[in-house]
Structure formats: structure tokens, C-alpha cells
Design a protein around this motif. Structure first.
Motif, short mmCIF file in Angstrom:
data_model
loop_
_atom_site.label_atom_id
_atom_site.label_comp_id
_atom_site.label_asym_id
_atom_site.label_seq_id
_atom_site.Cartn_x
_atom_site.Cartn_y
_atom_site.Cartn_z
N TYR B 61 0.79 -1.06 0.22
CA TYR B 61 -0.40 0.11 -0.11
C TYR B 61 0.89 0.90 0.05
N ASN B 62 0.16 2.32 -0.04
CA ASN B 62 0.69 3.80 -0.59
C ASN B 62 -0.26 4.95 0.09
N ILE B 63 -0.17 5.48 1.49
CA ILE B 63 -1.04 6.34 1.57
C ILE B 63 -0.78 7.19 0.82
N ASP B 77 4.26 0.89 2.88
CA ASP B 77 5.45 -0.76 2.85
C ASP B 77 6.00 -1.20 1.93
N CYS B 78 7.15 -0.09 0.84
CA CYS B 78 7.69 -0.28 -0.20
C CYS B 78 9.42 -0.78 0.35
N PRO B 79 9.70 -1.24 0.25
CA PRO B 79 11.09 -1.53 0.93
C PRO B 79 12.27 -0.44 0.77
N ASP B 80 11.87 0.44 -0.24
CA ASP B 80 13.25 1.37 -0.38
C ASP B 80 12.42 2.56 0.15
N GLN B 81 11.12 2.62 0.23
CA GLN B 81 10.65 4.05 0.78
C GLN B 81 11.32 5.15 1.00
N ILE B 82 11.25 5.30 -1.60
CA ILE B 82 11.78 6.03 -2.03
C ILE B 82 10.56 7.52 -1.80
N CYS B 83 9.37 6.76 -2.00
CA CYS B 83 8.10 7.80 -2.99
C CYS B 83 7.68 8.59 -2.07
N VAL B 84 7.86 7.56 -0.01
CA VAL B 84 7.90 8.75 1.58
C VAL B 84 9.11 9.95 1.08
N VAL B 97 7.24 8.94 -7.83
CA VAL B 97 6.81 6.78 -8.27
C VAL B 97 7.70 6.48 -7.63
N CYS B 98 6.22 5.13 -7.67
CA CYS B 98 6.85 4.08 -6.05
C CYS B 98 6.99 2.96 -7.24
N LEU B 99 8.66 2.63 -7.35
CA LEU B 99 8.84 1.31 -8.32
C LEU B 99 8.40 0.48 -7.69
N PRO B 100 8.86 -0.47 -6.12
CA PRO B 100 8.11 -1.42 -5.68
C PRO B 100 7.22 -1.97 -5.98
N HIS B 101 5.76 -0.87 -6.24
CA HIS B 101 4.58 -1.32 -6.45
C HIS B 101 3.85 -0.17 -7.78
ZN LIG Z 1 7.65 3.36 -2.73
#
Ligand SMILES: [Zn+2]
Lengths: 163, 108
Positions: B61-63, B77-84, B97-101
Motif C-alpha cells: 500500500y501507499n498512503i 510498505d515498499c522496501p526502498d521508501q523512495i516515494c515517502v 513514483v513507487c517502483l516496487p509497487h
Molecule cells: Zn515506494
């Protein structure tokens, strides 16, 4: 392969890993999603000049594999692998031509590192609009490529001189 | 570095710089945010309404937070937390962008 070379390879791989880790801490969130500076390119550059393509390639792959396992997941692994691979291809090709300076090769490596990353990111999320960031990344790539190139240049001269 | 190389990279720098300046001058605030997962559009939101929305993807998920016409990802809850880590966006064309998701959040 002599023991000196083995020692150098181990050292370069370790430095590459360290730089990847440092890079993760200074991720540049303000400009581009998760873009990496490509500091670890410096070790590939040094390996290219001290040894050969094969050694440089191995160090590059090892760094990506280990940092993928240690620090990030699969998506980021793909991302950095694409960047590292393209920058390796460009740098080794340009080095072979023998007309470019170390710094120029490093800059080309930096730019291609970013192009590779963006390219794979576009494929992963199926959205071509990510290329929107390209000009920003060009500037970033040239700047980091120049800095790593200048440091790499000095290091290569130093090691060659004292060997 | 040789002179020719210097000129070559300077030209690229100037071109890219000009593009960036042009981009900053012409950017306009956006009114609609579009969320797509794996290349297909998933949902659109109006930026005038402040809200939280949880984007559910097969990978996690992404909030999404909409506040004062800006968009951020507050939690994922992505591993790299780049989007956050990415800073909030508000102008047309900007992306998170959230690559893992495989999530792309785009302002239209
Ligand atoms: Zn992400």
C-alpha cells in the motif's frame, strides 16, 4: 591473478559498497524519485584503468548484487543494475577508443548511469513520462561525473606511480 | 580534461539548464491528480479537497495525502521508501513514483 590484484579488487568492491550505502543516506528526494548520484562509478573507473574490462565489470556486478541483498529490494536492484550496466558499457567502450580523458569518461559514465535508471523505471511502471526528469539528471550526471572523474584521475595516477 | 570535451559537456549543460529554466518559468499549478498502477489508471482525485487515500496494490500500500493543493505519499510498505522521501508535488507534469509497487502518481 596475483595477490596484489586480489587485494585491490577486494578493496575496490568494499569502497563501492560503502559508497552505495552513503548514497542511500543522501538520496536526493527533492529533485527526482530515488535517483542515485552514481558515486560508486569511481571504483569502476579506477578498475578500468588499473586492470581491465573484466575486472571492472565484476566489481560493478558484485557491488550491485551485495548492496541489493543488504540494503534494497528487487525493484531497486533492477534500477541500479540498469544504471551500472549502461554506464559500464559506455565507459569501457570510450576507454577503448583511447581519445577521451579520464574525467570525460567519468562524466559519460555518470550521464549513462542516469539514462539507464530512468529507462528501466519507465519499463517497470509502464510510463514514458519519467523522461520528463532527463534534463535535471543530465546536469546531475555531469556534475557527479566530473567530481568522481577528478578524484578517480588523481587516485589512478597515485596508485600507478607507487606501484 | 581536453578542451573539446569541455566544450561538448558545456553545451549539454547549457541546453539542459535552459530546459530547466524554461520548465520552472512555465510550470502551472495542477488541479487533478491521477494514480496509475502497472501502467493503467486506477483513480483520479480533485486537489481542492484535502484527504488521505490508501492506494492498495498487489505488492502493498501507499498512503496518499492531498493538502493545500499539494500531494505527498506519507506512508508506504515498499522496501526502498523512495516515494515517502520524495517532496510534495503541486505543478502539472510532476510525478511521485513507487517502483516496487509500480505506482505512478501524476499531476494533470
Ligand atoms: Zn515506494
Amino acid at each position: 591473478m596475483n595477490s596484489k590484484k586480489i587485494a585491490y579488487c577486494g578493496l575496490l568492491t568494499t569502497v563501492a559498497l560503502l559508497l552505495s550505502y552513503v548514497e542511500r543516506m543522501i538520496a536526493i528526494p527533492m529533485i527526482v524519485p530515488g535517483m542515485k548520484l552514481g558515486l560508486a562509478n569511481i571504483t569502476v573507473l579506477i578498475a578500468l584503468y588499473l586492470f581491465d574490462n573484466k575486472t571492472a565489470f565484476c566489481i560493478s556486478i558484485l557491488r550491485i548484487l551485495i548492496s541489493g541483498i543488504l540494503f534494497t529490494g528487487f525493484a531497486s536492484f533492477l534500477y541500479s543494475a540498469a544504471g551500472a550496466l549502461l554506464s559500464f558499457i559506455i565507459m569501457s567502450f570510450c576507454k577503448k577508443r583511447n581519445v577521451f580523458s579520464v574525467i570525460a569518461i567519468s562524466i559519460l559514465g555518470g550521464i549513462s548511469h542516469n539514462i539507464g535508471q530512468i529507462f528501466i523505471a519507465c519499463i517497470v511502471v509502464e510510463n514514458i513520462k519519467l523522461f520528463y526528469y532527463m534534463p535535471f539528471l543530465m546536469i546531475l550526471g555531469i556534475a557527479t561525473g566530473f567530481i568522481t572523474g577528478a578524484i578517480g584521475n588523481k587516485t589512478i595516477h597515485y596508485i600507478k606511480h607507487y606501484n | 580534461m581536453k578542451k573539446k570535451e569541455m566544450i561538448f559537456f558545456l553545451i549539454i549543460l547549457v541546453l539542459a539548464g535552459a530546459f530547466c529554466i524554461f520548465h520552472f518559468i512555465t510550470q502551472t499549478p495542477s488541479a487533478v491528480v491521477s494514480v496509475s498502477i502497472d501502467g493503467t489508471e486506477y483513480k483520479q482525485f480533485d486537489l481542492s479537497k484535502d484527504q488521505y487515500y490508501t492506494i492498495q496494490t498487489p505488492q502493498g500500500y501507499n498512503i496518499l495525502q492531498i493538502q493545500n493543493h499539494t500531494v505527498t505519499v506519507t506512508e508506504a510498505d515498499c522496501p526502498d521508501q523512495i516515494c515517502v522521501q520524495q517532496k510534495s508535488i503541486q505543478n502539472k507534469g510532476e510525478l511521485i513514483v513507487c517502483l516496487p509497487h509500480k505506482v505512478v502518481i501524476e499531476l494533470k
